[in-house]
Design an enzyme around this catalytic site. Structure first.
Site, mmCIF file in Angstrom:
data_model
loop_
_atom_site.group_PDB
_atom_site.id
_atom_site.type_symbol
_atom_site.label_atom_id
_atom_site.label_comp_id
_atom_site.label_asym_id
_atom_site.label_seq_id
_atom_site.Cartn_x
_atom_site.Cartn_y
_atom_site.Cartn_z
ATOM 1 N N ARG A 90 0.838 -1.206 0.000
ATOM 2 C CA ARG A 90 0.000 0.000 0.000
ATOM 3 C C ARG A 90 0.870 1.252 0.000
ATOM 4 O O ARG A 90 0.561 2.228 -0.702
ATOM 5 C CB ARG A 90 -0.919 -0.006 1.219
ATOM 6 C CG ARG A 90 -1.784 1.236 1.319
ATOM 7 C CD ARG A 90 -2.680 1.198 2.527
ATOM 8 N NE ARG A 90 -3.530 2.379 2.580
ATOM 9 C CZ ARG A 90 -4.534 2.542 3.440
ATOM 10 N NH1 ARG A 90 -4.820 1.603 4.326
ATOM 11 N NH2 ARG A 90 -5.268 3.638 3.424
ATOM 12 N N ASN A 144 -10.646 -4.348 -1.792
ATOM 13 C CA ASN A 144 -10.519 -3.319 -2.823
ATOM 14 C C ASN A 144 -9.543 -3.732 -3.915
ATOM 15 O O ASN A 144 -8.618 -4.504 -3.654
ATOM 16 C CB ASN A 144 -10.045 -2.011 -2.184
ATOM 17 C CG ASN A 144 -11.156 -1.295 -1.467
ATOM 18 O OD1 ASN A 144 -12.266 -1.216 -1.953
ATOM 19 N ND2 ASN A 144 -10.858 -0.760 -0.285
ATOM 20 N N CYS A 164 -19.197 -2.189 0.191
ATOM 21 C CA CYS A 164 -18.387 -1.032 0.570
ATOM 22 C C CYS A 164 -19.102 -0.313 1.702
ATOM 23 O O CYS A 164 -20.332 -0.393 1.820
ATOM 24 C CB CYS A 164 -18.212 -0.102 -0.634
ATOM 25 S SG CYS A 164 -17.205 1.372 -0.316
ATOM 26 N N HIS A 194 -16.457 3.466 -5.229
ATOM 27 C CA HIS A 194 -15.589 4.620 -5.006
ATOM 28 C C HIS A 194 -15.751 5.688 -6.085
ATOM 29 O O HIS A 194 -14.850 6.498 -6.306
ATOM 30 C CB HIS A 194 -14.122 4.195 -4.876
ATOM 31 C CG HIS A 194 -13.839 3.452 -3.601
ATOM 32 N ND1 HIS A 194 -12.585 3.013 -3.251
ATOM 33 C CD2 HIS A 194 -14.666 3.063 -2.591
ATOM 34 C CE1 HIS A 194 -12.645 2.395 -2.089
ATOM 35 N NE2 HIS A 194 -13.907 2.414 -1.665
ATOM 36 N N TYR A 244 -14.322 10.013 -2.427
ATOM 37 C CA TYR A 244 -13.360 9.622 -3.454
ATOM 38 C C TYR A 244 -13.443 10.511 -4.692
ATOM 39 O O TYR A 244 -12.500 10.538 -5.494
ATOM 40 C CB TYR A 244 -13.578 8.158 -3.856
ATOM 41 C CG TYR A 244 -13.105 7.184 -2.808
ATOM 42 C CD1 TYR A 244 -11.773 6.766 -2.761
ATOM 43 C CD2 TYR A 244 -13.973 6.688 -1.838
ATOM 44 C CE1 TYR A 244 -11.334 5.881 -1.796
ATOM 45 C CE2 TYR A 244 -13.542 5.811 -0.866
ATOM 46 C CZ TYR A 244 -12.218 5.409 -0.851
ATOM 47 O OH TYR A 244 -11.776 4.543 0.118
#
Length: 421
Positions: A90, A144, A164, A194, A244
Site C-alpha cells: 500500500r 478493494n 463497501c 468509489h 473519493y
C-alpha cells in the site's frame, strides 16, 4: 450457520466480530472461522474475538486456521478482506504515482490498478476453492478495488456480491444530522465503487420525501468539510459526491497535499502496530476506540445486513451493493459492476431502477467503467501493454507519457506479486 472470513488476521476484524456479536438475532452464526496465513496475528485476533463473543453472550464457536480449504469447508458465506502485499505494498501504491504527478492512492488511479493486478488472481483462486468445497456458498467481497474484484468473481461464475462502507457511512451521518434513525434514511446512491453520488436522501424508503435539499441547506458546510470540498461545489451539483470524487474534482490539489504529508499507509502501519499490542491484552474484551481511526466504519453492520439477506428465510432487504448492471444504467454494458441500491434475498441482489443520470455523472461513470474493463483484462492476462492501455484509459492519467512512466513504476514495484512480470 457457518461463516468464514478470509483475511481474518486483519486489524479490521474486531469491528466485524463486534457487529456479529451485537446483531446475533439478525445473523445467527453458529460457527465463525478466521482464516489467515499470518499465524501470530491470527492468534491475537482470534483470542480477542472469542472474548468479545463471550462478553456479549454470543454462543457461536470461533476458530482460526491458516488452512484455507479446511476453513471454508461447509461455509454458507465467505467474506473476503485481503490486502496482498500488506501495508508495504500500500505504501508503494501511494508513493510511486506521485513521482509522475498523479494521485497516489490504494484504490484510485495507478495505485488502484496495481492493487487490482495483485489481488484479482488471488481472489479467483480462493473463490474456486470455495466453489469446490461448497458451490452454494455466497462470496461477499470487501477487498478493494471492490468493483473490479467483484466483476472478476461474477465473470468467473461465482455467487458473489461486493460491499463497501461508503453508503452506510453517509446513511448514519445524514440520519444524525436530520435527527432520524438510520432505518428512516434511504439513499439514492448511484455509480461505481468509489465513484458514487447521493442523488437523494429519502425519508422512509425509495418513494419517500427527498430531504436532500434541506440537508444541504442546513448542513452543507459540515458535509463539505467532511468531503474536503468547497461548499460551493455541493451547491452547484445539488448532490453529495463520495469523498473519493475529490481525487477527480481536485486532482492537482490532492497531489500537492500528498507530496507534502506522511502517507496514509505509514499512519495505518503505526496504528496497526498499536492495535495488535492492544489485541494481545487478555483483559481486552471489546473493540478499542483506536479501531475507529483505522477505517471501515460500519463495515460490520453492512456485512451483517447483507449476509442476513443472502442467507435468510426468504425475506428481502434493501441495501447498497456492488452487482451486475443488467440494464440498470443503460449506457453501460450489462456485465459492468455498479454500486446502487438493490433488493437482496437468497437469490442475490436485484438493483432498483435508477432515473436517467445527468451527463456530468454518466460520462465519468462510463469513462471509469472502460478503464475497469481494461484493468480486469490486465489482471487476468497480464502483459505490459495491457497495463499501459488501462492507465492510458484512466481519467486521472490519460496522457501517453504519464501512462508510460506509471507502467514502468508499477511493474518495478510489483514484480514479486505478478507471475508474468
Amino acid at each position: 450457520m457457518k461463516l468464514a472470513v478470509v483475511g481474518g488476521g486483519s486489524t479490521y476484524t474486531p469491528e466485524l466480530i463486534d457487529g456479529f456479536a451485537r446483531l446475533r438475532d439478525t445473523l445467527p452464526i453458529s460457527e465463525l472461522v478466521l482464516i489467515d496465513p499470518a499465524a501470530e496475528r491470527l492468534e491475537l485476533i482470534g483470542g480477542l474475538a472469542r472474548r468479545i463473543f463471550a462478553k456479549q453472550g454470543h454462543p457461536g464457536l470461533i476458530t482460526t486456521t491458516s488452512d484455507l480449504d479446511a476453513g471454508v469447508a461447509g461455509a454458507d458465506a465467505v467474506l473476503l478482506q485481503l490486502r496482498i502485499g500488506g501495508q508495504a505494498a500500500r505504501l508503494q501504491d501511494e508513493t510511486w504515482p506521485l513521482e509522475c504527478g498523479c494521485v497516489g492512492q490504494e484504490t484510485t488511479g495507478a495505485g488502484g490498478l496495481a492493487k487490482a493486478l495483485r489481488t484479482v488472481p488471488v481472489v479467483l483462486d480462493i473463490a474456486e476453492r470455495v466453489r469446490r468445497s461448497n458451490p452454494d456458498a455466497w462470496i461477499i467481497d470487501f477487498t478493494n478495488p471492490v468493483g473490479i474484484v467483484t466483476r472478476a468473481l461474477l465473470q468467473a461464475g461465482h455467487k458473489a456480491v461486493g460491499l463497501c462502507n461508503v453508503a452506510i457511512g453517509f446513511q448514519r451521518r445524514f440520519a444524525a444530522m436530520l435527527d432520524l434513525t438510520p432505518a428512516d434514511i434511504h439513499l439514492d446512491h448511484v455509480g461505481l465503487n468509489h465513484l458514487t453520488w447521493e442523488l437523494g436522501v429519502r425519508k422512509g424508503g425509495p418513494e419517500g420525501e427527498n430531504l436532500l435539499p434541506q440537508l444541504l441547506a442546513a448542513h452543507g458546510e459540515a458535509i463539505a468539510a467532511d468531503l474536503r470540498l468547497p461548499r460551493a461545489v455541493l451547491d452547484r451539483l445539488g448532490v453529495v459526491p463520495s469523498y473519493y470524487l475529490r481525487y477527480f474534482y481536485a486532482h492537482d490539489e490532492v497531489v500537492r497535499e500528498l507530496a507534502t504529508k506522511p502517507s496514509r499507509a505509514a499512519e495505518v502501519a503505526a496504528m496497526e502496530k498499536e492495535l495488535l499490542g492492544l489485541y494481545g491484552d487478555p483483559a481486552l474484551d471489546e473493540k478499542p476506540e483506536l479501531l475507529a481511526k483505522r477505517g471501515g466504519a460500519f463495515y460490520s453492520e453492512a456485512a451483517v445486513d447483507l449476509a442476513a439477506a443472502l442467507l435468510g428465510d426468504g425475506g428481502s432487504a434493501l441495501q447498497v451493493v456492488n452487482t451486475l448492471n443488467n440494464g440498470t444504467l443503460p449506457f453501460l454494458p450489462d456485465d459492468a459492476v455498479i454500486e446502487v441500491q438493490a433488493r437482496v434475498d437468497r437469490s442475490g441482489p436485484v438493483p432498483l431502477a435508477v432515473p436517467r443520470l445527468d451527463p456530468l455523472y454518466s460520462g465519468l461513470i462510463a469513462h471509469v467503467t472502460a478503464y475497469e474493463d481494461l484493468a480486469l483484462d490486465a489482471a487476468l492476462r497480464g502483459g505490459r501493454e495491457r497495463v499501459f492501455r488501462a492507465l492510458l484509459a484512466h481519467p486521472l492519467v490519460g496522457q501517453y507519457d504519464l501512462a508510460e512512466g506509471l507502467t514502468d513504476r508499477l511493474l518495478a514495484h510489483n514484480k514479486e506479486h505478478l507471475a508474468w512480470a
